[in-house]
Design a protein around this motif. Sequence first.
Motif, PDB file in Angstrom:
ATOM      1  N   TRP A  11       0.867  -1.192   0.000  1.00  0.00           N
ATOM      2  CA  TRP A  11       0.000   0.000   0.000  1.00  0.00           C
ATOM      3  C   TRP A  11       0.895   1.230   0.000  1.00  0.00           C
ATOM      4  CZ3 TRP A  11      -0.961   4.442   2.694  1.00  0.00           C
ATOM      5  CH2 TRP A  11      -2.226   5.033   2.570  1.00  0.00           C
ATOM      6  N   HIS A  12       0.623   2.195  -0.869  1.00  0.00           N
ATOM      7  CA  HIS A  12       1.478   3.378  -0.976  1.00  0.00           C
ATOM      8  C   HIS A  12       0.622   4.638  -0.922  1.00  0.00           C
ATOM      9  CE1 HIS A  12       4.452   6.234  -2.476  1.00  0.00           C
ATOM     10  NE2 HIS A  12       5.391   5.312  -2.353  1.00  0.00           N
ATOM     11  N   ALA A  13       0.950   5.516   0.012  1.00  0.00           N
ATOM     12  CA  ALA A  13       0.136   6.727   0.209  1.00  0.00           C
ATOM     13  C   ALA A  13      -0.033   7.505  -1.088  1.00  0.00           C
ATOM     14  CB  ALA A  13       0.781   7.619   1.278  1.00  0.00           C
ATOM     15  N   ARG A  14       1.005   7.560  -1.902  1.00  0.00           N
ATOM     16  CA  ARG A  14       0.912   8.321  -3.146  1.00  0.00           C
ATOM     17  C   ARG A  14       0.408   7.473  -4.307  1.00  0.00           C
ATOM     18  NH1 ARG A  14       5.932  11.095  -6.357  1.00  0.00           N
ATOM     19  NH2 ARG A  14       4.753  11.805  -8.183  1.00  0.00           N
ATOM     20  N   PHE A  15       1.057   6.319  -4.528  1.00  0.00           N
ATOM     21  CA  PHE A  15       0.751   5.569  -5.747  1.00  0.00           C
ATOM     22  C   PHE A  15      -0.558   4.784  -5.662  1.00  0.00           C
ATOM     23  CE2 PHE A  15       5.492   5.957  -5.866  1.00  0.00           C
ATOM     24  CZ  PHE A  15       5.506   6.954  -6.844  1.00  0.00           C
TER      25      PHE A  15
END
Lengths: 248, 248
Positions: free
Chosen positions: B100-104
């Motif tokens: 999980w990536h805050a941006r992507f």
Amino acid sequence: MTRFALTLEFDGAPYMGLQRQVHGPSVQQSVEEAAFALTGEVTGMHAAGRTDAGVHALGMKVHMDIDKPFTPFQFSEGMNARLRPHPIAVVGCEVVPDDWHARFSCIGRSYIYRIANRRAPLTVERGKAWQVPKPLDETAMHRAAQRLVGLHDFTTFRSTHCQSQSPLKTLDRLEVRREGEMVLIEAEARSFLHHQVRSMVGCLALVGMGRWEEARVTAALEARNRQALGLNSPPDGLYFVKATYPGD
Amino acid sequence: MTRFALTLEFDGAPYMGLQRQVHGPSVQQSVEEAAFALTGEVTGMHAAGRTDAGVHALGMKVHMDIDKPFTPFQFSEGMNARLRPHPIAVVGCEVVPDDWHARFSCIGRSYIYRIANRRAPLTVERGKAWQVPKPLDETAMHRAAQRLVGLHDFTTFRSTHCQSQSPLKTLDRLEVRREGEMVLIEAEARSFLHHQVRSMVGCLALVGMGRWEEARVTAALEARNRQALGLNSPPDGLYFVKATYPGD
């Protein structure tokens, strides 16, 4: 001479209070200095209420007497230009009769108190609300608040420095409601004692946290003793909202 | 290693922006330093969006990887204790999968822009809204805003420093409404270009003041030229509200 009634909004954080103090900055000093810069006249400011250090105002009413001719628009614009960079603004201005007095003609005052009911420290609301981490039961707070409405001896809810001759006051309205994480308390009366709103809010917060039963608010009131006060809330959350006059 | 997704609230005024800068304080620096103070680990912060100097956030999503064992409650409480006195707070915290990536992973971003539509300078709202003295027609602004909704080449509404590869963006929502003296503009899209919200708000304000006809917003958009921009609004009024992820 023209008497101007000004509606002031200010952030109370940088001030020792509304009233002029020898030991620090005040709203009154900034306003009187701005009037002098604008008019060249030394004139006093008279206010509907005396707010404490750190207390804010959204609609404080004050009056000033000015000899030079100004329209209300010219006077408020001129004042706002000279009040910069102070966080004080004239948000309303009108000419009133010479016997109209911001304090003595005032027949009603209202305050709002903002509690940020959350664990996280405040950021954009810092200094603008009281942060209470423990969950508050605003319904219980509202019920308990009704015990304070009416004519009472508010000695318990009065600062030991209060200069009022009598501790008897009629509280017209004290309402508690929630808007998201904010718990808002609105208070209305002809006049309040020194620290009365903050003292009432402090005890209501104890009820909201479950640390006080509702009946204890009545017991505190009936004690007529400052020692029976549970908690005085900080000034950050308190706003003077409105002063009412005959004919409003 | 645990990946924590944090929801941050911050007052942008003291910062050069969210992202770490060599020439001044940033939200990222404060958060990474707080994490180091709490965990002893050097860990990077990755954010859903990069807000500019002076722009605030009510719900910025970021993630950080931490080796030591913490529950989300322990981690957010510990971070908040170490973020003091910075005006940055962790208002939400959860464990997310390692991919999980805050941006992507982010599939939607929303902003709110607050205009204080009044002549008087700001006091309690100083730094928290854009003061526009001229009366704004919020209905005309809302109509004009609909001209920007949809898939467009937003070159006109993009900073010359924008690093996005393409000026093509789909704007999902742009709504304008009034609440008393506040005019509020809400914007939603999968992603925005650098300065896009502030540039759109600036042109809508020109419409609201009557200085631009509504059709000129379309003309500015179609010009695909930064020179066609009427006005870039200041950062004070802009808040990053929410980042959306699949499954939210």
